[in-house]
Design an enzyme around this catalytic site. Structure first.
Site, PDB file in Angstrom:
ATOM      1  CG  ASP A  12      17.731   9.509  11.530  1.00  0.00           C
ATOM      2  OD1 ASP A  12      18.064   9.424  12.728  1.00  0.00           O
ATOM      3  OD2 ASP A  12      17.616  10.591  10.930  1.00  0.00           O
ATOM      4  CE  LYS A  39      24.708  11.397  10.665  1.00  0.00           C
ATOM      5  NZ  LYS A  39      23.938  10.377  11.397  1.00  0.00           N
ATOM      6  CE  LYS A  50      24.071  13.000  18.057  1.00  0.00           C
ATOM      7  NZ  LYS A  50      22.599  12.958  18.098  1.00  0.00           N
ATOM      8  NE  ARG A  96      36.329  19.071  42.340  1.00  0.00           N
ATOM      9  CZ  ARG A  96      35.304  18.352  42.772  1.00  0.00           C
ATOM     10  NH1 ARG A  96      34.651  17.559  41.938  1.00  0.00           N
ATOM     11  NH2 ARG A  96      34.939  18.412  44.038  1.00  0.00           N
ATOM     12  CD  GLU A 142      20.930   9.382   9.109  1.00  0.00           C
ATOM     13  OE1 GLU A 142      21.577   9.446  10.168  1.00  0.00           O
ATOM     14  OE2 GLU A 142      20.646  10.368   8.412  1.00  0.00           O
TER      15      GLU A 142
END
Length: 286
Positions: free
Chosen positions: A224, A168, A136, A101, A198
Site C-alpha cells: 500500500d 487492512k 470503490k 434516459r 495489506e
C-alpha cells in the site's frame, strides 16, 4: 464477451425507472405523444470507446415496451469509433421516450468504465502486471461496474466482504500486529478462502514474507502506497516464494507503467469505477 445475467440487471433498471417515472409516469410523453405512436431511434457513440452494458439498453426498452424490436450492433468488450451505431430500436414512442434516459445513463456509465479500464490495460502491455478494480463502486451498481471492468480487459478484485479475507491496516492495529492478524485469519479460513494482507512498509512486508516461508502466510500481499523503489525491493525479496504481490495507492495513468515495471503481479485501481467519466452516447430518432 458474455454479458451479465438479466436477473442481475433488471432490479437496477426497475429501480432507475421508478425513480424517473415517480407517481404519475412520464407526463411529457403523455401530453405530447399520441397514444399508440411508434418511433425508431439509434444509440450512437459521440466519442470512441469500449462497449459495456449494451444489455441495459435492451432490458430497459423491453421493460417499458415488451413488444419493442431491438437490434444490438456490437457486443460488450468491443471497441468502437466516434459515430458508431451501438443499437437501433423500434418501439412504442411513449414507452421508449420514458426509457431513454435510464438506458443512456447506464450505457454511458458502463462504457466509461470499460474505456478507462482499457486505457490502463494498454498502458501496462509488455509487463506481467494485471489491472484490477476495487470495491470503490457506486452502491447498487457493483455487478454492472465490475462487469464493465472485465469488458475493458481488467480483472475483478473481491466482489464483496464475503468472498475473500482482506486484512487492512485497521484490522492489523486492532489485532495487535501483522502476525496476529494473519494467524487469526488462518484459523478461521477454509481451504478455499484466500487471504490478502495489506502492509504499509518493508518491515511489515518482511514479517508477512517470513510467514509465507513457514507456510502460514497470506496468499496475497498488498503493497500500500509503496514507491517504485520499495515495490522493486519487495519483488526482489519475494524471490521465488509463492505469494502474489499487489500494488495499491497512488495509481494513475502517469504512474501505472512505472509501477508495472517493478515486477508486481497486480495493480488495483480504484479510479476505474470511482472516477471514470461517462462516455458520451447520443440517441436520435430517425
Amino acid at each position: 464477451m458474455n454479458g451479465l445475467p438479466d436477473t442481475l440487471i433488471l432490479p437496477v433498471i426497475r429501480m432507475a425507472l421508478a425513480e424517473d417515472l415517480g407517481r404519475a409516469g412520464d407526463v411529457t410523453a403523455q401530453a405530447c405523444i399520441p397514444e399508440g405512436a411508434r418511433m425508431r431511434a439509434r444509440f450512437a457513440a459521440r466519442k470512441p470507446g469500449v462497449l459495456a452494458g449494451i444489455d441495459c439498453v435492451r432490458l430497459t426498452v423491453l421493460e417499458m415496451d415488451p413488444q419493442a424490436s431491438i437490434d444490438l450492433k456490437l457486443k460488450d468488450g468491443e471497441a468502437f469509433e466516434a459515430g458508431a451505431v451501438l443499437a437501433e430500436v423500434e418501439a412504442d414512442a411513449r414507452a421508449f421516450l420514458s426509457a431513454e434516459r435510464t438506458a443512456l445513463n447506464l450505457l454511458g456509465r458502463m462504457c466509461g468504465i470499460a474505456t478507462l479500464t482499457r486505457t490502463y490495460v494498454e498502458a501496462v502491455v509488455g509487463t506481467n502486471a494485471r489491472i484490477a478494480d476495487t470495491r470503490k463502486t457506486t452502491p447498487g451498481l457493483r455487478a454492472l461496474e465490475k462487469h464493465a471492468v472485465r469488458c475493458g480487459g481488467g480483472v475483478n478484485h473481491r466482489f464483496g466482504l464475503d468472498d475473500a479475507i482482506l486484512i487492512k491496516d485497521n484490522h492489523v492495529v486492532v489485532c495487535g500486529g501483522v502476525v496476529e492478524a494473519v494467524t487469526a485469519a488462518r484459523a478461521q479460513a477454509g481451504h478455499l478462502m484466500k487471504i490478502e494482507l495489506e502492509v504499509d512498509g518493508l518491515a511489515q512486508f518482511d514479517q508477512a514474507l517470513t510467514m509465507v516461508a513457514e507456510g502460514q502466510g497470506p496468499d496475497v500481499i498488498m503493497l500500500d502506497n509503496f514507491d517504485n523503489a520499495e515495490l522493486a525491493e519487495a519483488v526482489k525479496r519475494r524471490g521465488g516464494q509463492r505469494v502474489v504481490l499487489e500494488a495499491s495507492g497512488g495509481v494513475n495513468l502517469t504512474t501505472v507503467r512505472g509501477i508495472a515495471g517493478t515486477g508486481v503481479d497486480v495493480i488495483s485501481v480504484g479510479a476505474l469505477t470511482h472516477s471514470a467519466p461517462v462516455l458520451d452516447i447520443g440517441l436520435d430518432a430517425f
